[in-house]
Design an enzyme around this catalytic site. Structure first.
Site, PDB file in Angstrom:
ATOM      1  N   HIS A  47     -17.324  25.035 -11.624  1.00 30.23           N
ATOM      2  CA  HIS A  47     -16.365  24.948 -10.191  1.00 30.23           C
ATOM      3  C   HIS A  47     -15.344  23.962 -10.352  1.00 30.23           C
ATOM      4  O   HIS A  47     -15.789  22.815 -10.273  1.00 30.23           O
ATOM      5  CB  HIS A  47     -17.118  24.914  -9.091  1.00 30.23           C
ATOM      6  CG  HIS A  47     -16.635  24.750  -7.798  1.00 30.23           C
ATOM      7  ND1 HIS A  47     -16.486  25.530  -6.799  1.00 30.23           N
ATOM      8  CD2 HIS A  47     -15.879  23.675  -7.380  1.00 30.23           C
ATOM      9  CE1 HIS A  47     -15.927  25.296  -5.825  1.00 30.23           C
ATOM     10  NE2 HIS A  47     -15.344  23.938  -5.772  1.00 30.23           N
TER      11      HIS A  47
ATOM     12  N   HIS B 113     -11.532  22.277  -9.888  1.00 30.07           N
ATOM     13  CA  HIS B 113     -10.298  22.027  -9.032  1.00 30.07           C
ATOM     14  C   HIS B 113      -8.957  21.699  -9.936  1.00 30.07           C
ATOM     15  O   HIS B 113      -9.032  21.540 -10.790  1.00 30.07           O
ATOM     16  CB  HIS B 113     -10.524  20.883  -7.908  1.00 30.07           C
ATOM     17  CG  HIS B 113     -11.425  21.225  -6.734  1.00 30.07           C
ATOM     18  ND1 HIS B 113     -10.902  21.314  -5.416  1.00 30.07           N
ATOM     19  CD2 HIS B 113     -12.874  21.752  -6.712  1.00 30.07           C
ATOM     20  CE1 HIS B 113     -11.926  21.876  -4.693  1.00 30.07           C
ATOM     21  NE2 HIS B 113     -13.030  22.183  -5.584  1.00 30.07           N
TER      22      HIS B 113
ATOM     23  N   CYS C  97     -12.276  19.410  -0.727  1.00 31.56           N
ATOM     24  CA  CYS C  97     -13.622  18.856  -0.229  1.00 31.56           C
ATOM     25  C   CYS C  97     -13.096  17.983   0.822  1.00 31.56           C
ATOM     26  O   CYS C  97     -12.579  16.933   0.696  1.00 31.56           O
ATOM     27  CB  CYS C  97     -14.299  18.125  -1.340  1.00 31.56           C
ATOM     28  SG  CYS C  97     -15.917  17.224  -0.419  1.00 31.56           S
TER      29      CYS C  97
END
Lengths: 310, 310
Positions: B207, B209, B240
């Site tokens: 995952h 970014h 986040c």
């Protein structure tokens, strides 16, 4: 494996050439000095092309002359034909960058010559430069090496043939350029390997655009294939006036962050590089400068391979 | 080597959670249907967390219920604690995603528990889920696996220990998350290798970014290390709320372009994926959706590994 990488800042040339509002010679030099202060020693400062087609580059002789006074700076200038190369030589550029499109149709659109005819012309340019008293380095660029906005796919054989022809014509170094930014990592790997097979260590550099967001992934693949020189533009400026849809170059700040974090020394100081944005930002359209690191800031955990330089 | 890759669209969860203006359940479902129509079969549709902290996710039970009616869709929902996991189970989610921060300080800031205490709580959640009549897949996420905005560096040993603890607690799969986007390719390589050594094929997914512009370079490195599943957000949405400075996820459209171009079948149809932006764009702030391919357009030379699906 070499753990240092040369980043050539091409912002003053590739980055500004499409900016409509003229940037003064003074502003260009202030920017180049700020880039140099951040540790960049390889800067493409201008191009000797038609001032009618690319008015932003009309002051390139003055920019080269002033850049030559900056200690330790290797001054690159682009020239598209013999007249331009003569002017770049007369201005005093250390490295003359000569592009050749591997796409015959892009070549015709760009310089009104097919690839083969253009290679002959480049041979004449190199011959002229070699006959001058002052030695210059001649970096030839295989443009449209990963696709072409005019012709679409450029066969790998054409790219290899163009690079080989530039080697035979006497280029000191060869760069592969993703002029329109259609490259992807597998194509970078295959093309770099094929051109390395054909011209060996003459292939030194990649010039990548970030059109599809894949610029740094492509740079990573080049790095893994042994490439140790990359062009980049501060803030991801740049594009090709003859390649519609092409957006900016890979972002110098993000490239330096990636390379240094991975243990490849660039000798560029990232905080000083971010500070250098202030030298050119006021002269550009709003939002012209993009980038990840410049917006998010340098993480506290950043450990540059080059060490702390200030 | 497997030549197919699963792309999980996490936009309806990670992408929307920070969007202040409420997006209606109807709009979320229309978007999820458009994503499904483009070929995406793995979509994280919501999260069961405090509606006070993340009001945008307050309708997750309704979103899950309606998403379950879409044929062939694997419905993912995130849960941060037992109450959330119970609600996700009751709503009918196929896959329950449970995050654990490898950074003790980030964990305390995020869930008011240190990493070790949180692992115990996750053990209880997994035990409860396993005792229910309907089987669910449990995907545990090692968050802050590549750095933390609170603590800075997260030692590799802590990341490996967290992943190992999740494996022992009974996770079906483990994801490594670059929660703040400070990862670089060498760190991805080292971390993936160390976690693979510790938990083997349980490590399935990254995952990532795009905070520093390195998202796709990091994905490429993961791919080279054998990872065949990636989270991504349409238009690079996401962030986040507890990690200041973190910008969006990697861009689904650009990731699909890269993977398909490289010969990895995602079974996502890129033109249909670009069209799906229209389903959510009107509900988002202007300029919220970014991306390379969506802005530049798909090159005429694009040859997807999945073939033409329409």
């Amino acid at each position: 494996m070499l753990r240092s990488v040369t980043v050539t800042e091409v912002g003053p040339r590739d980055g500004l050439q499409l900016i409509a509002k003229p940037v003064s010679t003074e502003a260009k030099i202030a920017w180049i000095k700020a880039l140099h202060a951040a540790g960049l020693r390889d800067i493409e400062v201008g191009s000797f092309v038609s001032p009618r087609l690319v008015p932003q580059m009309a002051d390139s002789a003055a920019v080269v002359a002033q850049a030559l006074r900056i200690e330790g700076l290797k001054v690159y200038a682009l020239a598209a034909n013999l007249k331009g190369a003569m002017a770049a030589y007369e201005a005093g550029a250390h490295i003359i960058v000569i592009p050749l499109s591997a796409s015959d149709r892009h070549s015709r659109a760009n310089v009104n010559k097919g690839t083969l005819e253009h290679i002959a012309a480049i041979g004449d340019i190199i011959e002229w430069l070699r006959a001058q008293p002052r030695p210059v380095r001649i970096d030839c660029v295989t443009a449209s090496a990963f696709g072409c906005s005019v012709a679409g796919t450029v066969p790998l054989g054409d790219v290899v043939a163009a690079a080989k022809a530039l080697a035979l014509a006497g280029a000191d170094r060869i760069t592969l350029a993703d002029t329109v930014g259609h490259a992807h990592p597998a194509l970078v790997r295959d093309t770099v390997r094929a051109v390395q097979d054909a011209v060996g260590p003459l292939l030194q550099k990649l010039h990548l655009h970030d059109t599809m967001g894949l610029g740094l992934a492509n740079a990573l693949m080049g790095l893994q294939e042994g490439i140790r020189e990359f062009d980049a533009c501060m803030g991801g400026l740049g594009g090709c006036p003859f390649a519609p849809g092409a957006s900016g170059n890979i972002v110098t700040e993000d490239l330096v962050f990636m390379l240094e974090s991975m243990g490849f020394a660039t000798h560029v100081d990232l905080p000083a590089l971010l500070a250098a944005r202030a030298a050119i930002a006021p002269h550009l359209p709003a939002q012209a400068l993009r980038g990840g690191v410049p917006v998010a800031g340098i993480p506290s955990t950043y450990q540059p391979a080059s060490g702390c330089m200030h």
